[in-house]
Design a protein around this motif. Structure first.
Motif, short mmCIF file in Angstrom:
data_model
loop_
_atom_site.label_atom_id
_atom_site.label_comp_id
_atom_site.label_asym_id
_atom_site.label_seq_id
_atom_site.Cartn_x
_atom_site.Cartn_y
_atom_site.Cartn_z
N TRP A 99 26.75 -5.58 -20.33
CA TRP A 99 27.28 -5.09 -19.22
C TRP A 99 26.18 -4.95 -18.07
N LEU A 100 26.57 -5.10 -16.81
CA LEU A 100 25.87 -4.79 -15.72
C LEU A 100 25.11 -3.67 -16.02
N GLY A 101 25.77 -2.63 -16.10
CA GLY A 101 25.05 -1.17 -16.29
C GLY A 101 25.49 -0.38 -15.16
N VAL A 104 33.25 -9.65 -16.40
CA VAL A 104 31.52 -9.76 -16.75
C VAL A 104 31.68 -10.78 -17.71
N ALA A 105 30.73 -11.60 -17.47
CA ALA A 105 30.51 -12.62 -18.63
C ALA A 105 28.97 -13.13 -18.71
N ILE A 106 28.30 -12.21 -19.03
CA ILE A 106 26.77 -12.17 -18.95
C ILE A 106 26.07 -12.50 -20.32
N GLY A 107 27.12 -12.73 -21.36
CA GLY A 107 26.64 -13.00 -22.70
C GLY A 107 26.85 -11.73 -23.58
N HIS A 108 26.67 -12.20 -24.82
CA HIS A 108 26.98 -11.03 -25.92
C HIS A 108 25.86 -10.98 -26.62
N ASP A 161 30.26 -15.65 -34.90
CA ASP A 161 30.92 -16.66 -34.02
C ASP A 161 30.97 -16.60 -32.56
N LYS A 162 30.34 -17.42 -32.01
CA LYS A 162 29.57 -17.16 -30.55
C LYS A 162 30.69 -18.15 -29.72
N ILE A 163 31.71 -18.81 -30.46
CA ILE A 163 32.43 -19.90 -29.73
C ILE A 163 33.95 -19.19 -29.47
N VAL A 222 26.76 -15.36 -8.95
CA VAL A 222 25.74 -16.15 -9.62
C VAL A 222 24.36 -15.17 -9.14
N ARG A 223 23.65 -14.55 -9.94
CA ARG A 223 22.80 -13.80 -9.49
C ARG A 223 21.29 -14.69 -8.99
N ARG A 224 21.18 -15.90 -9.58
CA ARG A 224 20.21 -16.84 -8.98
C ARG A 224 20.78 -18.06 -7.99
N ASP A 225 19.77 -18.90 -7.58
CA ASP A 225 20.23 -20.00 -6.67
C ASP A 225 20.70 -21.16 -7.65
N ILE A 267 34.12 -12.92 -11.17
CA ILE A 267 33.48 -13.12 -12.42
C ILE A 267 31.92 -13.05 -12.26
N VAL A 268 31.15 -12.34 -12.87
CA VAL A 268 29.89 -12.51 -12.86
C VAL A 268 29.20 -13.39 -14.12
N GLY A 269 28.24 -14.08 -13.77
CA GLY A 269 27.45 -14.99 -15.01
C GLY A 269 27.45 -16.45 -14.23
N ALA A 270 26.55 -16.93 -14.91
CA ALA A 270 26.29 -18.25 -14.56
C ALA A 270 25.97 -19.23 -15.93
N GLY A 271 26.66 -18.61 -16.96
CA GLY A 271 25.97 -19.67 -18.10
C GLY A 271 27.42 -20.39 -18.68
N ASP A 272 27.60 -20.91 -19.87
CA ASP A 272 28.68 -21.47 -20.33
C ASP A 272 29.91 -20.83 -20.38
N THR A 273 29.72 -19.49 -20.66
CA THR A 273 30.88 -18.48 -21.04
C THR A 273 31.49 -18.33 -19.69
N ALA A 274 30.68 -17.97 -18.60
CA ALA A 274 31.09 -17.75 -17.22
C ALA A 274 31.96 -18.82 -16.46
N CYS A 275 31.30 -20.17 -16.83
CA CYS A 275 31.92 -21.36 -16.25
C CYS A 275 33.37 -21.73 -16.79
N GLU A 276 33.59 -21.50 -18.19
CA GLU A 276 34.62 -21.51 -19.00
C GLU A 276 35.63 -20.45 -18.34
N GLU A 277 35.19 -19.34 -18.61
CA GLU A 277 35.98 -18.31 -17.97
C GLU A 277 36.55 -18.58 -16.64
N PHE A 279 22.84 -22.32 -11.77
CA PHE A 279 23.48 -22.11 -13.00
C PHE A 279 22.71 -22.18 -14.25
N ARG A 280 22.99 -21.56 -15.18
CA ARG A 280 22.06 -21.65 -16.67
C ARG A 280 23.27 -22.55 -17.41
N ALA A 281 24.30 -22.78 -17.14
CA ALA A 281 25.24 -23.73 -17.89
C ALA A 281 24.96 -25.01 -17.85
P1 NDP Z 1 23.94 -17.13 -21.58
O1 NDP Z 1 22.99 -16.25 -22.25
O2 NDP Z 1 23.85 -18.56 -21.62
O3 NDP Z 1 24.21 -16.92 -20.11
C1 NDP Z 1 24.22 -15.50 -19.53
C2 NDP Z 1 24.44 -15.60 -17.93
O4 NDP Z 1 24.55 -14.38 -17.41
C3 NDP Z 1 23.11 -16.49 -17.25
O5 NDP Z 1 23.64 -17.10 -16.16
C4 NDP Z 1 22.35 -15.08 -16.47
O6 NDP Z 1 21.80 -15.15 -15.49
C5 NDP Z 1 23.62 -14.30 -16.44
N1 NDP Z 1 23.22 -12.80 -16.41
C6 NDP Z 1 22.53 -12.02 -17.39
N2 NDP Z 1 22.53 -10.76 -17.12
C7 NDP Z 1 23.03 -10.64 -15.81
C8 NDP Z 1 23.04 -9.82 -15.05
N3 NDP Z 1 22.52 -8.23 -15.02
N4 NDP Z 1 23.67 -9.68 -13.80
C9 NDP Z 1 24.10 -10.98 -13.41
N5 NDP Z 1 23.97 -12.27 -14.11
C10 NDP Z 1 23.26 -11.94 -15.48
O7 NDP Z 1 25.63 -16.70 -22.14
P2 NDP Z 1 27.13 -17.28 -22.25
O8 NDP Z 1 27.87 -16.18 -22.99
O9 NDP Z 1 27.29 -17.84 -21.11
O10 NDP Z 1 26.36 -18.49 -23.59
C11 NDP Z 1 25.98 -17.85 -24.67
C12 NDP Z 1 25.83 -19.18 -25.54
O11 NDP Z 1 26.99 -19.86 -26.04
C13 NDP Z 1 24.98 -20.10 -25.08
O12 NDP Z 1 24.26 -20.96 -25.67
C14 NDP Z 1 26.16 -21.30 -24.62
O13 NDP Z 1 25.41 -22.40 -24.17
C15 NDP Z 1 27.06 -21.17 -25.66
N6 NDP Z 1 28.59 -21.35 -25.26
C16 NDP Z 1 28.75 -22.66 -25.22
C17 NDP Z 1 30.41 -23.11 -24.64
C18 NDP Z 1 30.57 -24.43 -24.86
O14 NDP Z 1 30.12 -25.20 -25.23
N7 NDP Z 1 31.93 -24.59 -24.61
C19 NDP Z 1 31.23 -21.95 -24.20
C20 NDP Z 1 30.59 -20.69 -24.14
C21 NDP Z 1 29.15 -20.43 -24.60
P3 NDP Z 1 20.41 -16.43 -15.56
O15 NDP Z 1 20.89 -17.75 -15.75
O16 NDP Z 1 20.02 -15.98 -14.16
O17 NDP Z 1 19.38 -15.82 -16.62
#
Ligand code: NDP
Length: 313
Positions: A120-122, A238-242, A283-285, A177-180, A152-162, A182-184
């Motif tokens: 969570w963001l906290g 919020v989709a910033i990881g688990h 299970d992360k998928i 997205v907090r940076r300029d 939706i907050v986040g820039a990883g694969d989960t955030a994009c998928e969601e 994506f991480r996805a």
């Molecule tokens: P990730 O750790 O990959 O991404 C987390 C994202 O949340 C990053 O973009 C990060 O930003 C952002 N973030 C983290 N903390 C904050 C915060 N406090 N405020 C704002 N943004 C924040 O997690 P995911 O759940 O997206 O993915 C986990 C794993 O599962 C990855 O390996 C992913 O590839 C995989 N996955 C694969 C899928 C698929 O292939 N279909 C689907 C879903 C997941 P920053 O980039 O700035 O660090």
């Protein structure tokens, strides 16, 4: 330190743990469960569950976990509060698990169903509105916001998928997205960029989620210009990881770099004989209640066959 023996020790009390318990109890294995830090698991912090088969009208998450508990206890589950704090998996058929630093169980088999916790963001407002417009699972809760505007907050694969999932249900999706960048993966980025009702706001952080009994907006800030503005949304995802709850197994069980336990394909077996893993801890998928329950069933059957000397793998 008090001591005790168990044939099947189950750690964790979400859908995976309880399903393992139901199967193990019905097989006469007298399972012992320790519920962990969040009895009932992640579903106890959600509201409506509408995608778990068998509940045509939907059900509240906490109520569903009560049903899981009652069903497992009906078959004799020894169900206890407590948290595994240390393990020693070096002796097959005599795996040691310490509960709350003071009680030692020696178990022939261990089923790990310790789950994962959403990050969570906290923010205080995020916590207060959790389950009332704030969610960490678009697949679970997106449906409640159909036709509405969400963020939706986040820039990883989960955030994009969601975000993509939400874009099909909602009128508009703001992606914060907090940076300029994506991480996805590139393909996931391209998918959200090509979706007309997703607006990506780079260099953006959340100051506060707005609302008393439900979400009515979010105050966001540009991290470069420091300019603040309010976006009108009724759902805030919020989709910033688990974080899988697997730290105590480090050194014994094979896990990936994020801490998810590795299991043999098509089974719940870990790298240690007699230790089985199910649910979100491995299970992360998919991360759904129903897939967790399915894998809990696998773990109980694997443990049963292992104890009977009929391991099929
Ligand atoms: P990730 O750790 O990959 O991404 C987390 C994202 O949340 C990053 O973009 C990060 O930003 C952002 N973030 C983290 N903390 C904050 C915060 N406090 N405020 C704002 N943004 C924040 O997690 P995911 O759940 O997206 O993915 C986990 C794993 O599962 C990855 O390996 C992913 O590839 C995989 N996955 C694969 C899928 C698929 O292939 N279909 C689907 C879903 C997941 P920053 O980039 O700035 O660090």
């Amino acid at each position: 330190m008090t001591q005790e023996k168990a044939e099947v020790l189950i750690l964790g009390s979400g859908p995976a743990g309880y399903t393992a318990a139901i199967y193990a109890a019905r097989a006469g294995l007298k399972p012992l469960m320790y519920q962990g830090g969040q009895p009932g698991g992640q579903l106890t912090i959600t509201t409506d569950v509408e995608n778990y088969p068998g509940y045509p009208e939907g059900i509240q998450g906490p109520e569903m976990m009560e049903d899981f508990r009652k069903q497992a206890e009906r078959f004799g589950l020894d169900n206890r509060y407590g948290m595994a704090t240390k393990v020693d998996f070096s002796i097959p058929m005599a795996h040691k698990v310490i509960i709350d630093g003071s009680h030692e169980i020696t178990a022939s088999t261990v089923v790990i169903a310790t789950g994962a916790s959403a990050k969570w963001l906290g923010l205080e407002s995020e916590q207060r509105l959790n389950g009332y417009g704030v969610s960490a699972c678009a697949v679970c809760d997106g449906f409640f916001f159909r036709g509405q505007d969400v963020a939706i907050v986040g820039a990883g694969d989960t955030a994009c998928e969601e975000a993509h999932y939400l874009s099909k249900l909602c009128k508009k999706v703001f992606m914060l997205v907090r940076r300029d960048e994506f991480r996805a993966s590139l393909i996931m980025q391209q998918r959200v960029k090509a979706t007309s009702n997703i607006e990506i706001l780079f260099n953006t952080e959340t100051v506060e989620v707005l609302g008393e009994d439900g979400v009515i907006g979010a105050k966001i800030r540009n991290t470069i210009s420091k300019e603040e503005k309010i976006i009108d949304v009724t759902g805030f995802f919020v989709a910033i990881g688990h974080q899988p709850n697997t730290q105590i197994f480090d050194g014994y069980l094979t896990m990936d770099e994020a801490g998810y336990l590795e299991t043999e394909k098509g089974s719940s077996r870990t790298n240690i004989e007699g230790v089985f893993a199910c649910g979100d801890a491995q299970d992360k998928i998919y991360r759904q209640a129903v897939t967790a329950a399915g894998s809990g069933c696998m773990a109980a059957l694997d443990a049963e066959r292992y104890l009977a000397g009929k391991d099929l793998h």
